[in-house]
Scaffold this motif. Sequence first.
Motif, mmCIF file in Angstrom:
data_model
loop_
_atom_site.group_PDB
_atom_site.id
_atom_site.type_symbol
_atom_site.label_atom_id
_atom_site.label_comp_id
_atom_site.label_asym_id
_atom_site.label_seq_id
_atom_site.Cartn_x
_atom_site.Cartn_y
_atom_site.Cartn_z
ATOM 1 N N MET A 1 0.834 -1.192 0.000
ATOM 2 C CA MET A 1 0.000 0.000 0.000
ATOM 3 C C MET A 1 0.873 1.246 0.000
ATOM 4 S SD MET A 1 -3.387 -0.696 2.245
ATOM 5 C CE MET A 1 -4.293 0.410 1.225
ATOM 6 N N LEU A 2 0.353 2.268 -0.598
ATOM 7 C CA LEU A 2 1.011 3.578 -0.616
ATOM 8 C C LEU A 2 0.255 4.484 0.339
ATOM 9 C CD1 LEU A 2 3.083 5.519 -2.062
ATOM 10 C CD2 LEU A 2 1.152 6.165 -3.530
ATOM 11 N N LYS A 3 1.002 5.231 1.146
ATOM 12 C CA LYS A 3 0.365 6.173 2.066
ATOM 13 C C LYS A 3 0.980 7.546 1.893
ATOM 14 C CE LYS A 3 0.987 5.745 6.585
ATOM 15 N NZ LYS A 3 0.811 5.523 8.036
ATOM 16 N N MET A 4 0.096 8.546 1.768
ATOM 17 C CA MET A 4 0.524 9.937 1.749
ATOM 18 C C MET A 4 0.368 10.487 3.153
ATOM 19 S SD MET A 4 -0.978 13.243 -0.309
ATOM 20 C CE MET A 4 -2.189 13.699 0.918
ATOM 21 N N ILE A 5 1.405 11.145 3.646
ATOM 22 C CA ILE A 5 1.341 11.805 4.941
ATOM 23 C C ILE A 5 1.474 13.294 4.700
ATOM 24 C CG2 ILE A 5 2.429 12.077 7.197
ATOM 25 C CD1 ILE A 5 3.311 9.157 6.982
ATOM 26 N N PHE A 6 0.472 14.029 5.160
ATOM 27 C CA PHE A 6 0.391 15.474 4.978
ATOM 28 C C PHE A 6 0.550 16.095 6.358
ATOM 29 C CE2 PHE A 6 -2.456 18.760 2.519
ATOM 30 C CZ PHE A 6 -1.615 19.795 2.898
ATOM 31 N N CYS A 7 1.715 16.663 6.643
ATOM 32 C CA CYS A 7 1.984 17.323 7.918
ATOM 33 C C CYS A 7 1.491 18.756 7.812
ATOM 34 C CB CYS A 7 3.474 17.295 8.227
ATOM 35 S SG CYS A 7 4.143 15.625 8.319
ATOM 36 N N VAL A 8 0.495 19.095 8.634
ATOM 37 C CA VAL A 8 -0.294 20.295 8.452
ATOM 38 C C VAL A 8 -0.045 21.338 9.541
ATOM 39 C CG1 VAL A 8 -2.676 21.132 8.351
ATOM 40 C CG2 VAL A 8 -2.109 18.930 7.353
ATOM 41 N N ARG A 9 0.067 22.577 9.092
ATOM 42 C CA ARG A 9 0.066 23.722 10.004
ATOM 43 C C ARG A 9 -1.083 24.627 9.591
ATOM 44 N NH1 ARG A 9 6.105 23.615 9.460
ATOM 45 N NH2 ARG A 9 6.870 22.869 11.465
ATOM 46 N N LYS A 10 -1.810 25.117 10.579
ATOM 47 C CA LYS A 10 -2.975 25.956 10.306
ATOM 48 C C LYS A 10 -2.548 27.342 9.839
ATOM 49 C CE LYS A 10 -3.332 27.641 14.972
ATOM 50 N NZ LYS A 10 -4.000 27.669 16.225
ATOM 51 N N LYS A 11 -3.456 27.973 9.105
ATOM 52 C CA LYS A 11 -3.236 29.355 8.675
ATOM 53 C C LYS A 11 -3.241 30.274 9.878
ATOM 54 C CE LYS A 11 -4.342 30.093 3.987
ATOM 55 N NZ LYS A 11 -4.996 30.927 3.035
ATOM 56 N N LYS A 12 -2.395 31.287 9.820
ATOM 57 C CA LYS A 12 -2.389 32.299 10.877
ATOM 58 C C LYS A 12 -3.753 32.969 10.924
ATOM 59 C CE LYS A 12 2.415 33.035 10.852
ATOM 60 N NZ LYS A 12 3.572 32.960 10.801
ATOM 61 N N GLY A 13 -4.168 33.313 12.115
ATOM 62 C CA GLY A 13 -5.458 33.968 12.293
ATOM 63 C C GLY A 13 -6.575 33.013 12.654
ATOM 64 N N LEU A 14 -6.349 31.703 12.486
ATOM 65 C CA LEU A 14 -7.357 30.717 12.878
ATOM 66 C C LEU A 14 -7.059 30.225 14.286
ATOM 67 C CD1 LEU A 14 -7.682 28.406 9.732
ATOM 68 C CD2 LEU A 14 -9.323 30.107 10.527
ATOM 69 N N SER A 15 -8.084 30.138 15.115
ATOM 70 C CA SER A 15 -7.904 29.528 16.431
ATOM 71 C C SER A 15 -7.803 28.022 16.241
ATOM 72 C CB SER A 15 -9.089 29.856 17.343
ATOM 73 O OG SER A 15 -10.255 29.175 16.894
ATOM 74 N N ASP A 16 -7.293 27.334 17.258
ATOM 75 C CA ASP A 16 -7.245 25.871 17.193
ATOM 76 C C ASP A 16 -8.642 25.312 16.959
ATOM 77 O OD1 ASP A 16 -4.518 25.890 17.642
ATOM 78 O OD2 ASP A 16 -4.653 25.212 19.724
ATOM 79 N N GLU A 17 -9.617 25.844 17.670
ATOM 80 C CA GLU A 17 -10.989 25.348 17.552
ATOM 81 C C GLU A 17 -11.528 25.539 16.134
ATOM 82 O OE1 GLU A 17 -15.433 26.022 19.424
ATOM 83 O OE2 GLU A 17 -13.704 26.807 20.523
ATOM 84 N N GLU A 18 -11.319 26.708 15.555
ATOM 85 C CA GLU A 18 -11.784 26.961 14.183
ATOM 86 C C GLU A 18 -11.096 26.021 13.193
ATOM 87 O OE1 GLU A 18 -12.639 31.761 14.196
ATOM 88 O OE2 GLU A 18 -10.556 31.066 14.140
ATOM 89 N N PHE A 19 -9.792 25.868 13.351
ATOM 90 C CA PHE A 19 -9.013 25.033 12.454
ATOM 91 C C PHE A 19 -9.460 23.572 12.512
ATOM 92 C CE2 PHE A 19 -5.317 22.180 12.008
ATOM 93 C CZ PHE A 19 -5.049 22.378 10.662
ATOM 94 N N PHE A 20 -9.474 23.003 13.711
ATOM 95 C CA PHE A 20 -9.817 21.593 13.843
ATOM 96 C C PHE A 20 -11.278 21.321 13.455
ATOM 97 C CE2 PHE A 20 -6.195 21.578 16.980
ATOM 98 C CZ PHE A 20 -5.332 20.867 16.151
ATOM 99 N N ASP A 21 -12.163 22.244 13.787
ATOM 100 C CA ASP A 21 -13.571 22.091 13.432
ATOM 101 C C ASP A 21 -13.748 22.076 11.909
ATOM 102 O OD1 ASP A 21 -16.434 22.047 14.413
ATOM 103 O OD2 ASP A 21 -16.501 23.827 13.116
ATOM 104 N N TYR A 22 -13.103 23.006 11.214
ATOM 105 C CA TYR A 22 -13.223 23.058 9.757
ATOM 106 C C TYR A 22 -12.600 21.814 9.128
ATOM 107 C CZ TYR A 22 -13.366 24.583 4.970
ATOM 108 O OH TYR A 22 -13.650 24.649 3.639
ATOM 109 N N TRP A 23 -11.414 21.452 9.599
ATOM 110 C CA TRP A 23 -10.705 20.316 9.023
ATOM 111 C C TRP A 23 -11.534 19.042 9.150
ATOM 112 C CZ3 TRP A 23 -5.472 18.182 11.290
ATOM 113 C CH2 TRP A 23 -4.880 17.312 10.363
ATOM 114 N N LEU A 24 -12.106 18.811 10.338
ATOM 115 C CA LEU A 24 -12.851 17.583 10.578
ATOM 116 C C LEU A 24 -14.250 17.607 9.958
ATOM 117 C CD1 LEU A 24 -12.820 14.819 12.013
ATOM 118 C CD2 LEU A 24 -13.742 15.980 14.035
ATOM 119 N N LYS A 25 -14.973 18.700 10.151
ATOM 120 C CA LYS A 25 -16.387 18.719 9.775
ATOM 121 C C LYS A 25 -16.663 19.215 8.357
ATOM 122 C CE LYS A 25 -17.840 19.201 14.540
ATOM 123 N NZ LYS A 25 -18.363 20.139 15.541
ATOM 124 N N SER A 26 -15.736 19.950 7.765
ATOM 125 C CA SER A 26 -15.939 20.424 6.386
ATOM 126 C C SER A 26 -15.007 19.717 5.409
ATOM 127 C CB SER A 26 -15.732 21.941 6.299
ATOM 128 O OG SER A 26 -16.723 22.606 7.038
#
Length: 125
Positions: A1-26
């Motif tokens: 199997m091939l796996k892509m790993i995307f190491c992510v940093r949030k955009k400046k100006g986003l709170s942790d809550e906004e970032f994680f909520d958008y990433w997971l739910k949208s």
Amino acid sequence: MLKMIFCVRKKKGLSDEEFFDYWLKSHGPLVASQTISLNIKRYVQSHAVDGEFGHEVSAARGMKISGFDGIAEIWWDSRKELDLALQTENGQAASAILAEDEARFIDMERSTIFFTEEHCVFQAP
């Protein structure tokens, strides 16, 4: 199997809550909607917790790179399956849709992607 790993940093100006909520739910459901076009077998998000502890452990090991906010992992049966998907009009469109959405919440200049093949060293019973 091939796996892509995307190491992510949030955009400046986003709170942790906004970032994680958008990433997971949208973004998560958006990726799920493109699985057939991209031949994706599995998609997992890992959201960082206790960032200060991560920085302390990294510093204790002499690491100077600041931590990521999370990682995304995407699996394909093989590199050929990914290549075949990206050669189709649907696959190219799906890839563009995901990249456009990622640019909304991910700091692309401070994030990175690499591909792996897993080698299980041990697994607890």
